[in-house]
Design a protein around this motif. Sequence first.
Motif, PDB file in Angstrom:
ATOM      1  N   SER A  43      14.759  -9.500  -5.987  1.00  0.00           N
ATOM      2  CA  SER A  43      14.070  -9.756  -4.716  1.00  0.00           C
ATOM      3  C   SER A  43      14.765  -8.956  -3.618  1.00  0.00           C
ATOM      4  O   SER A  43      15.986  -8.845  -3.613  1.00  0.00           O
ATOM      5  N   PRO A  44      13.995  -8.392  -2.705  1.00  0.00           N
ATOM      6  CA  PRO A  44      14.625  -7.654  -1.601  1.00  0.00           C
ATOM      7  C   PRO A  44      15.121  -8.588  -0.492  1.00  0.00           C
ATOM      8  O   PRO A  44      15.710  -8.130   0.477  1.00  0.00           O
ATOM      9  N   LEU A  65      15.105  -0.506   3.507  1.00  0.00           N
ATOM     10  CA  LEU A  65      14.208  -0.553   2.367  1.00  0.00           C
ATOM     11  C   LEU A  65      12.768  -0.292   2.816  1.00  0.00           C
ATOM     12  O   LEU A  65      11.964   0.291   2.093  1.00  0.00           O
ATOM     13  N   PHE A  66      12.461  -0.732   4.031  1.00  0.00           N
ATOM     14  CA  PHE A  66      11.093  -0.620   4.531  1.00  0.00           C
ATOM     15  C   PHE A  66      10.944   0.509   5.543  1.00  0.00           C
ATOM     16  O   PHE A  66       9.847   0.947   5.831  1.00  0.00           O
ATOM     17  N   HIS A 105       1.432 -11.302   2.034  1.00  0.00           N
ATOM     18  CA  HIS A 105       1.274  -9.860   2.266  1.00  0.00           C
ATOM     19  C   HIS A 105       1.356  -9.516   3.753  1.00  0.00           C
ATOM     20  O   HIS A 105       1.446  -8.355   4.117  1.00  0.00           O
ATOM     21  N   MET A 107       3.804 -10.358   5.670  1.00  0.00           N
ATOM     22  CA  MET A 107       5.218 -10.496   6.062  1.00  0.00           C
ATOM     23  C   MET A 107       5.602  -9.428   7.092  1.00  0.00           C
ATOM     24  O   MET A 107       5.140  -8.292   7.015  1.00  0.00           O
ATOM     25  N   MET A 141       4.778  -4.644   4.477  1.00  0.00           N
ATOM     26  CA  MET A 141       3.985  -4.064   3.396  1.00  0.00           C
ATOM     27  C   MET A 141       3.308  -2.794   3.830  1.00  0.00           C
ATOM     28  O   MET A 141       3.297  -1.802   3.121  1.00  0.00           O
ATOM     29  N   LYS A 144       5.765  -0.100   3.641  1.00  0.00           N
ATOM     30  CA  LYS A 144       6.026   0.375   2.275  1.00  0.00           C
ATOM     31  C   LYS A 144       4.893   1.253   1.781  1.00  0.00           C
ATOM     32  O   LYS A 144       5.113   2.289   1.189  1.00  0.00           O
ATOM     33  N   GLU A 145       3.653   0.786   2.059  1.00  0.00           N
ATOM     34  CA  GLU A 145       2.508   1.554   1.555  1.00  0.00           C
ATOM     35  C   GLU A 145       2.393   2.894   2.261  1.00  0.00           C
ATOM     36  O   GLU A 145       2.057   3.897   1.657  1.00  0.00           O
ATOM     37  N   GLN A 148       4.821   5.194   0.835  1.00  0.00           N
ATOM     38  CA  GLN A 148       4.388   5.619  -0.487  1.00  0.00           C
ATOM     39  C   GLN A 148       3.398   6.778  -0.384  1.00  0.00           C
ATOM     40  O   GLN A 148       3.546   7.780  -1.055  1.00  0.00           O
ATOM     41  N   HIS A 151       5.029   9.992   0.810  1.00  0.00           N
ATOM     42  CA  HIS A 151       5.832  10.670  -0.199  1.00  0.00           C
ATOM     43  C   HIS A 151       4.954  11.385  -1.216  1.00  0.00           C
ATOM     44  O   HIS A 151       5.327  12.386  -1.778  1.00  0.00           O
ATOM     45  N   HIS A 152       3.786  10.828  -1.470  1.00  0.00           N
ATOM     46  CA  HIS A 152       2.926  11.356  -2.529  1.00  0.00           C
ATOM     47  C   HIS A 152       1.532  11.613  -1.991  1.00  0.00           C
ATOM     48  O   HIS A 152       0.613  10.869  -2.263  1.00  0.00           O
TER      49      HIS A 152
END
Lengths: 154, 85
Positions: A43-44, A65-66, A105, A107, A141, A144-145, A148, A151-152
Amino acid sequence: MKINTSRFGTLTLKEEKIIHMPAGMLGFPDRKRFVILKHREDSPFFWYQSVDDPDLAFVITSPFLFHPEYDVDLTEALKGMSWDPVKKDVILLYVVVTIPRGCPHKMTGNFIGPIIVNLEKSQAVQTVIANSPYTHNYPLMQAKEKNQTSHHPG
Amino acid sequence: MLILTRKLGEQITIGDDITITLLEVKGTQVKLGIAAPKDISIHRKEIYERIREENLRSSQVDPLDLSEAASIVTSVIKKEGESED
């Protein structure tokens, strides 16, 4: 030493695990001793459990992390705690996490009120970051998304 | 509420340890210098209120929601790891 908690029962902890907050958390000035408990494996999150109040525990996490580029000026906070000069590797940074009931979700992290922990001194302070691009309810979230996809691409 | 009038550079003391100095007046903005012991926290009120509220909310997080939130984050991190391989 033993500490009583309403969420985790009675915990036995080494004295040096206790983190002292001379000013407490904002809104909770009378609670000055805390311990950081891992939420669970993989868990983070962590619980920031009050030693003096069994019912009081905050949820915290690492801002990096975020938000890997999260960057705040800690000079004033460090000075306020008389921690200077301070080695970088003894300082930990956490943000306070909020989760609306039933909507995990959604958070958010409070990026303008980080907790700065000095491991060497076993002390911490919740500082206020003024005049920053960050907010008190940064959607974790979404962050993070967003990372993501950036990055890609495609 | 006690109301005092001060000129530029003049001070107010609160108790034995706190001194407030009027440093600058520019239009509707006033710059104050506050000297106080370090165990007294001093903050802009509106930001203080926001952080206090977030702290209170964080202390009321439902452990079930937290477990769910942890799983959501972990699965995204895992996906990140996989696509980087």
